[in-house]
Design a protein around this motif. Structure first.
Motif, PDB file in Angstrom:
ATOM      1  N   ILE A  13      37.171  26.335 -48.190  1.00 56.37           N
ATOM      2  CA  ILE A  13      36.578  25.563 -47.100  1.00 56.37           C
ATOM      3  C   ILE A  13      35.396  26.363 -46.554  1.00 56.37           C
ATOM      4  N   GLU A  14      34.260  25.701 -46.437  1.00 50.72           N
ATOM      5  CA  GLU A  14      33.069  26.395 -45.934  1.00 50.72           C
ATOM      6  C   GLU A  14      32.434  25.596 -44.799  1.00 50.72           C
ATOM      7  N   GLU A  15      31.820  26.294 -43.898  1.00 50.59           N
ATOM      8  CA  GLU A  15      31.025  25.654 -42.867  1.00 50.59           C
ATOM      9  C   GLU A  15      29.810  25.031 -43.529  1.00 50.59           C
ATOM     10  N   PHE A  16      29.459  23.836 -43.119  1.00 46.13           N
ATOM     11  CA  PHE A  16      28.318  23.171 -43.759  1.00 46.13           C
ATOM     12  C   PHE A  16      27.023  23.476 -43.012  1.00 46.13           C
ATOM     13  N   ASN A  17      26.077  24.039 -43.737  1.00 45.08           N
ATOM     14  CA  ASN A  17      24.746  24.276 -43.184  1.00 45.08           C
ATOM     15  C   ASN A  17      23.701  23.759 -44.160  1.00 45.08           C
ATOM     16  N   PRO A  18      22.994  22.708 -43.789  1.00 43.99           N
ATOM     17  CA  PRO A  18      22.011  22.165 -44.728  1.00 43.99           C
ATOM     18  C   PRO A  18      20.791  23.072 -44.860  1.00 43.99           C
ATOM     19  N   ILE A  19      20.050  22.878 -45.940  1.00 49.65           N
ATOM     20  CA  ILE A  19      18.860  23.695 -46.194  1.00 49.65           C
ATOM     21  C   ILE A  19      17.836  23.500 -45.068  1.00 49.65           C
ATOM     22  N   ARG A  20      17.625  22.222 -44.712  1.00 49.96           N
ATOM     23  CA  ARG A  20      16.727  21.948 -43.581  1.00 49.96           C
ATOM     24  C   ARG A  20      17.588  21.481 -42.419  1.00 49.96           C
ATOM     25  N   PRO A  21      17.500  22.165 -41.282  1.00 45.97           N
ATOM     26  CA  PRO A  21      18.397  21.829 -40.163  1.00 45.97           C
ATOM     27  C   PRO A  21      18.349  20.330 -39.826  1.00 45.97           C
ATOM     28  N   GLY A  22      19.516  19.759 -39.676  1.00 43.76           N
ATOM     29  CA  GLY A  22      19.586  18.368 -39.231  1.00 43.76           C
ATOM     30  C   GLY A  22      19.423  17.329 -40.324  1.00 43.76           C
ATOM     31  N   ARG A  23      19.065  17.791 -41.531  1.00 50.55           N
ATOM     32  CA  ARG A  23      18.839  16.801 -42.602  1.00 50.55           C
ATOM     33  C   ARG A  23      19.665  17.153 -43.832  1.00 50.55           C
ATOM     34  N   VAL A  24      20.233  16.130 -44.442  1.00 50.65           N
ATOM     35  CA  VAL A  24      21.112  16.362 -45.589  1.00 50.65           C
ATOM     36  C   VAL A  24      20.615  15.595 -46.803  1.00 50.65           C
ATOM     37  N   GLY A  25      20.465  16.295 -47.913  1.00 51.66           N
ATOM     38  CA  GLY A  25      20.168  15.655 -49.193  1.00 51.66           C
ATOM     39  C   GLY A  25      21.444  15.624 -50.009  1.00 51.66           C
ATOM     40  N   MET A  26      21.805  14.457 -50.464  1.00 48.87           N
ATOM     41  CA  MET A  26      23.117  14.298 -51.105  1.00 48.87           C
ATOM     42  C   MET A  26      23.002  13.413 -52.340  1.00 48.87           C
ATOM     43  N   SER A 224      16.470  22.241 -55.187  1.00 48.82           N
ATOM     44  CA  SER A 224      17.728  22.653 -54.551  1.00 48.82           C
ATOM     45  C   SER A 224      18.057  21.631 -53.473  1.00 48.82           C
ATOM     46  N   PHE A 225      19.302  21.207 -53.444  1.00 42.26           N
ATOM     47  CA  PHE A 225      19.672  20.303 -52.345  1.00 42.26           C
ATOM     48  C   PHE A 225      21.090  20.607 -51.876  1.00 42.26           C
ATOM     49  N   ASP A 226      21.532  19.853 -50.861  1.00 44.00           N
ATOM     50  CA  ASP A 226      22.728  20.259 -50.125  1.00 44.00           C
ATOM     51  C   ASP A 226      24.058  19.908 -50.788  1.00 44.00           C
ATOM     52  N   ILE A 227      24.242  18.612 -51.062  1.00 41.61           N
ATOM     53  CA  ILE A 227      25.585  18.163 -51.472  1.00 41.61           C
ATOM     54  C   ILE A 227      25.513  17.346 -52.760  1.00 41.61           C
ATOM     55  N   GLU A 247      19.577  24.706 -63.224  1.00 39.44           N
ATOM     56  CA  GLU A 247      19.294  26.096 -62.832  1.00 39.44           C
ATOM     57  C   GLU A 247      18.530  26.829 -63.928  1.00 39.44           C
ATOM     58  N   ALA A 248      18.806  26.510 -65.187  1.00 36.00           N
ATOM     59  CA  ALA A 248      18.069  27.169 -66.274  1.00 36.00           C
ATOM     60  C   ALA A 248      16.597  26.735 -66.250  1.00 36.00           C
ATOM     61  N   ALA A 249      16.348  25.500 -65.821  1.00 37.74           N
ATOM     62  CA  ALA A 249      14.958  25.009 -65.814  1.00 37.74           C
ATOM     63  C   ALA A 249      14.174  25.509 -64.606  1.00 37.74           C
ATOM     64  N   THR A 250      14.834  25.626 -63.449  1.00 36.03           N
ATOM     65  CA  THR A 250      14.081  25.941 -62.226  1.00 36.03           C
ATOM     66  C   THR A 250      14.244  27.394 -61.785  1.00 36.03           C
ATOM     67  N   GLY A 251      15.290  28.052 -62.256  1.00 34.44           N
ATOM     68  CA  GLY A 251      15.561  29.411 -61.796  1.00 34.44           C
ATOM     69  C   GLY A 251      16.084  29.461 -60.373  1.00 34.44           C
ATOM     70  N   ARG A 252      16.438  28.295 -59.832  1.00 37.99           N
ATOM     71  CA  ARG A 252      16.951  28.253 -58.455  1.00 37.99           C
ATOM     72  C   ARG A 252      18.370  27.707 -58.423  1.00 37.99           C
ATOM     73  N   LYS A 253      19.032  27.977 -57.305  1.00 37.70           N
ATOM     74  CA  LYS A 253      20.356  27.387 -57.140  1.00 37.70           C
ATOM     75  C   LYS A 253      20.186  25.875 -56.989  1.00 37.70           C
ATOM     76  N   PHE A 254      20.951  25.143 -57.771  1.00 38.62           N
ATOM     77  CA  PHE A 254      20.794  23.685 -57.825  1.00 38.62           C
ATOM     78  C   PHE A 254      21.369  23.007 -56.577  1.00 38.62           C
ATOM     79  N   VAL A 255      22.653  23.250 -56.309  1.00 42.15           N
ATOM     80  CA  VAL A 255      23.351  22.546 -55.223  1.00 42.15           C
ATOM     81  C   VAL A 255      24.204  23.544 -54.446  1.00 42.15           C
ATOM     82  N   ASN A 256      24.211  23.412 -53.122  1.00 49.47           N
ATOM     83  CA  ASN A 256      25.002  24.340 -52.314  1.00 49.47           C
ATOM     84  C   ASN A 256      26.469  23.933 -52.149  1.00 49.47           C
ATOM     85  N   TYR A 257      26.722  22.641 -52.026  1.00 44.54           N
ATOM     86  CA  TYR A 257      28.110  22.195 -51.795  1.00 44.54           C
ATOM     87  C   TYR A 257      28.475  21.118 -52.813  1.00 44.54           C
TER      88      TYR A 257
END
Ligand code: AMP
Ligand code: ZN
Length: 468
Positions: A13-26, A224-227, A247-257
């Protein structure tokens, strides 16, 4: 309290914190439109509806993207069997899907990308993977993802690759954990594809299912997006492969949750097309149940618990909803009386609202949220009985119910049930019989109403009729 979710990636269980405060990409894996969706699929979409409504309720702005898989192994097979062009074949099931989510009161997503309209993005992603050296062309012109060249492969499903083992190749979109293998990003045309093919730098072919979701999610939500959500059966290989590709294409974390719902079961087995143990929404409606009742049944069990589907469950849903409808009717009647009890009622409502929210914030604990609602119903019913909830106090409760219904979508606070003319005529006739003291006739009419599925209750304000 901040909202918390169970993240399949960390298994905690994790606290949810979106990449941009107040906005969620899902992003939500949507239907494969080769048939009518069954109510097992709708359990997944219902959980995602609860998630988006809860996030909005908590003040987030939500951008939800749900794809329509309109080209894959199954849709192609279906269209060929039906002798129809792929687009024409899938159109019917796309339309049916949108009709169904309307009946189930599932809020529409912000974007519904179709795979066949995003082939360029998919080709671009495959090119990036070839450039990054994690994909390769096979002899037949197909392109595969090389899982041994992506060290983090297996992070979601918790699979450790055996470096000694020769990695096989899998062309099918669906495969089991036991057959973990290099998977197809681009499938060279073959006989079974009929006339379904697009030009690419590697010749004619079509995308694999997994690359579709990577391409469409990143197109509308960024690298990268939230959910990311889906049923637990999507976790492997689909979501594992999505992570690897992205992740192999962008070198970034794809999804946080990553959030996954448990299955809808029938007699102890997953409801699925391949097992043939499924009901479509239409099957259930044909048996006399309403979309609202199905919604309630799918909603009321925590999303990470398996839910056993039974028709008795739907009958129970009807009873619960009737109880809520009755409560709303009582409140409306009490609301036109002189004011009484506002302070106590307001306090009771505040407590209920706090418990309702606390439940939802705790990984969408719907049982706790519904318990808060039913406790409120019980207490306020008592207050109404005692004349301690009238006028503006009753209005306060109605306001709270409207608020809770932004998440639940079942309460119908402002929808008055329309009683069919034929039923109203019987009610009126019974009233006349009672006035004339013809009780035998009045009872006979009551029986007739019962047979037609309506109950009648005599209140000091006259008869109240509702569906049994
Ligand atoms: P599909 O159309 O097979 O790609 O499935 C669409 C969505 O429904 C995916 O998120 C699946 O994980 C989900 N799903 C399929 N069967 C069930 C089931 N019996 N219970 C819950 N979710 C399911
Ligand atoms: Zn997907």
């Amino acid at each position: 309290m901040p909202i918390r979710f169970y993240n399949s990636l960390s298994r905690s269980i994790e606290e949810f914190n979106p990449i941009r405060p107040g906005r969620v990409g899902m992003y939500t894996c949507g239907p494969t439109v080769y048939n009518y969706a069954h109510i097992g699929n709708y359990r997944a979409y219902m959980f995602e509806d609860l998630l988006r409504r809860t996030l909005k309720f908590c003040g987030f702005e939500v951008r939800q993207v749900m794809n329509l898989t309109d080209v894959d192994d199954k849709t192609i097979r279906g269209s060929r069997e039906a002798g129809l062009p792929l687009d024409e074949y899938t159109r019917k099931y796309k339309d049916a899907f949108f009709e169904d989510i309307g009946v189930l009161r599932i809020e529409p997503a912000e974007v519904y990308p179709e795979a066949t309209r995003h082939i360029d993005e998919m080709i671009g992603l495959v090119e990036a993977l070839l450039t990054a050296g994690v994909a390769y062309r096979a002899d037949d012109g197909s392109v595969y993802f090389s899982i041994s060249r992506f060290p983090r492969y297996g992070q979601l499903a918790r699979i450790a690759l055996d470096p000694e083992r020769q990695v096989a190749r899998v062309r099918h979109d669906e495969y089991a954990k036991e057959s973990i293998a290099d998977f197809a990003l681009w499938k060279a045309w073959d006989e079974a594809d009929g006339d379904v093919a697009w030009e690419s730098p590697w010749g004619r072919g079509r995308p694999g299912w997994h690359i579709e979701c990577s391409a469409m999610s990143m197109r509308y939500l960024g690298k990268s997006f939230d959910i990311h959500t889906g049923g637990v059966d999507n976790l492997f290989p689909h979501h594992e492969d999505e992570i690897a590709q992205s992740e192999a294409a962008t070198g970034r974390k794809f999804v946080n949750y990553w959030l996954h719902c448990a299955h809808l079961m029938v007699d102890g087995r997953k409801m699925s097309k391949s097992l043939g143990n499924f009901y479509t929404l239409r099957d259930v409606l044909d048996r006399g149940f309403s979309g609202r009742e199905v919604r309630w049944e799918l909603l009321r069990t925590h999303y990470r618990q398996t839910l056993n589907f039974t028709f008795q469950g739907l009958r129970d849903a009807r009873v619960s909803l009737n109880r809520l409808d009755e409560f709303v009717t009582r409140l409306k009647e009490a609301a036109v009386e002189p004011n009484a009890g506002r302070d106590a009622v307001e306090e009771r409502c505040r407590n209920a609202a706090a418990a309702f929210l606390a439940g939802l914030e705790d990984d969408l604990n719907i049982s706790a949220a519904l318990a808060a609602l039913f406790d409120l119903v019980r207490d306020v019913n008592r207050m109404i009985d005692a004349g301690e909830c009238r006028g503006n106090a009753a209005e306060t409760v109605l306001g709270r119910l409207r608020d809770m219904d932004r998440v639940l979508g079942v309460l119908d606070v402002d929808r008055s049930e329309t009683v069919p003319g034929e039923i109203q005529a019987l009610v009126d006739e019974r009233q006349a019989a009672r006035k004339a003291r013809d009780y035998a006739r009045a009872d006979a009419i009551r029986d007739e109403l019962t047979a037609k599925g309506w109950t009648i209750e005599d209140t000091p304000k006259g008869p109240r009729v509702k569906r049994a």
